[in-house]
Design a protein around this motif. Structure first.
Motif, PDB file in Angstrom:
ATOM      1  N   UNK A 113       0.824  -1.216   0.000  1.00  0.00           N
ATOM      2  CA  UNK A 113       0.000   0.000   0.000  1.00  0.00           C
ATOM      3  C   UNK A 113       0.853   1.259   0.000  1.00  0.00           C
ATOM      4  N   UNK A 114       2.022   1.186   0.648  1.00  0.00           N
ATOM      5  CA  UNK A 114       2.911   2.350   0.663  1.00  0.00           C
ATOM      6  C   UNK A 114       3.311   2.745  -0.753  1.00  0.00           C
ATOM      7  N   UNK A 115       3.507   1.739  -1.598  1.00  0.00           N
ATOM      8  CA  UNK A 115       3.870   2.006  -2.991  1.00  0.00           C
ATOM      9  C   UNK A 115       2.682   2.561  -3.779  1.00  0.00           C
ATOM     10  N   UNK A 116       1.463   2.095  -3.425  1.00  0.00           N
ATOM     11  CA  UNK A 116       0.289   2.431  -4.230  1.00  0.00           C
ATOM     12  C   UNK A 116      -0.370   3.738  -3.814  1.00  0.00           C
ATOM     13  N   UNK A 117      -0.483   3.986  -2.504  1.00  0.00           N
ATOM     14  CA  UNK A 117      -1.279   5.128  -2.057  1.00  0.00           C
ATOM     15  C   UNK A 117      -0.517   6.089  -1.140  1.00  0.00           C
TER      16      UNK A 117
END
Length: 403
Positions: A157-161
């Motif tokens: 999620x850190x990469x996505x949002x």
């Protein structure tokens, strides 16, 4: 009639969400601090350690208090208090603008936490005795699954949002789990009878439980399990680098080594819990302690990453038989009406192991290398096994059962 299977399914999901939410921040916490303006590597490392440990410090201190409240007002009330409270605090973490704010919120989160011990207490008091082992093992597998997948989901999620939005997602997950708990979980609890019991302090509650000689043994087992696993974790990535060498897959192998114990734990816990319903949790506990002690030994002599992963996978199988049987036995030996209080002391022992393991392991690394720390863990588990045999199996001969 309480449908204990519905309770188990809902609380499994709740345990998963809570533990996943608690561990999601692990992969990106240093980067989140960097985003706040910290640049010095040593300063970032120091704040990371303090912030991560803060949750366990207040959890260790406050769990017995919430356990007493659960025995007086009901376990479901404590589930909802903890679940909705943590949902609010985790969401607020997304607005933190400085490390001290994040630390303060982690301290608050540890203070109001308690979903896991309340889940265990509710299941243990609302499940038929012949199914308690299976229920405890299955509940444990939910917590382990969340602990394993939390860092992975957090990193993804850190990469996505981005970092801040992960806290909002986590808060939403905890809110949904709490809503489902409120709507579907049923509890058989005599509030009128509980209120007739005299109010006692946390210290008095411990004094009331201390004469039951089996309980300190069970609390010590919980502490030693967590301490043994955590004391080598600060050096694990460096050990993987020593075995594998530098390369593109180093981070992948380090993560796999750290999580593979959890995978085997997750699979083994329900199976060993069900077996304990047939042959007795004391036997499963003793054999699991011996097995865990044995499988720390090959880790001290491995020559490559695959050997390390195989040894840690086997270790996880035996670890899977420990916490569920400890929880089952706590229910067996605890007086009626004090179950939540008893489980809360066990949760404090768990938090203490999570706190002291990395700290003492890091301190010992100046005198012992990681291979010697594995052998140190073996000695601790072996001593604990001897004590548990004397305390718990004194009246339970092995020949009485299947083992």
């Amino acid at each position: 009639m309480i449908n204990w299977k519905v309770n188990l399914a809902v609380l499994w999901v709740g345990q998963f969400f809570v533990m996943a939410g608690m561990t999601m921040i692990m992969p990106f916490l240093p980067l989140y601090l960097k985003e706040m303006g910290l640049q010095d590597a040593q300063e970032i490392a120091t704040w990371t350690g303090i912030i991560f440990a803060g949750n366990f410090v207040t959890s260790f201190l406050f769990q017995p208090f919430w356990g007493g409240m659960a025995d007086r007002y009901g376990r479901k009330v404590m589930l909802l208090r903890s679940g909705f409270g943590m949902a609010a605090v985790m969401t607020t973490m997304g607005f933190a603008h400085a490390p001290w704010v994040l630390l303060l919120l982690r301290l608050v989160n540890g203070t109001i936490s308690g979903y896991a011990p309340a889940s265990v207490a509710l299941m243990s008091t609302n499940t038929p005795r012949e199914h308690i082992g299976f229920a405890m093992g299955t509940l444990q597998s939910g917590a382990v699954a969340g602990s394993i997948l939390g860092p992975f989901i957090g990193g993804l999620l850190a990469e996505l949002i981005g970092f801040r939005y992960i806290f909002y997602v986590t808060g939403a997950m905890l809110f949904i789990a709490s809503m489902v708990t409120m709507l579907l979980v049923k509890e058989k609890f005599n509030a009128a009878e509980a209120k007739k019991q005299p109010k006692i302090s946390v210290i008095q509650g411990y004094k009331d439980l201390r004469p039951i000689r089996q309980l300190p043994t069970l609390y010590s087992i919980t502490f030693v399990i967590q301490f043994s696993i955590q004391c080598s974790m600060p050096l694990m990535a460096l050990f993987v680098e020593e075995l594998h060498g530098t390369g593109e897959l180093l981070a992948f192998y380090a993560g796999l080594v750290a999580s593979i114990t959890g995978f085997s734990n997750m699979v083994a816990a329900p199976l060993l819990g069900k077996l304990s319903d047939r042959i007795g949790p004391q036997r499963i506990l003793f054999v699991s302690l011996i097995g865990a002690a044995i499988f720390f030994i090959p880790q001290a002599f491995v020559q490559n990453v695959w050997q390390l992963m195989a040894a840690r996978f086997c270790l996880g199988i035996f670890i899977g038989g420990l916490l569920p049987t400890v929880n089952s036995l706590i229910r067996t030996y605890t007086p009626v009406g004090m179950e939540s209080r008893s489980y809360s002391f066990n949760t404090s022992a768990l938090a203490l192991g999570n706190m002291l393991g990395p700290v003492i392991g890091g301190a010992l690394s100046g005198f012992l290398n990681i291979r010697e720390l594995f052998l140190f863990a073996t000695v601790m588990l072996a001593i604990n096994a001897a004590w548990s045999y004397r305390t718990l199996l004194g009246k339970h001969k092995i020949s009485d059962g299947a083992l």
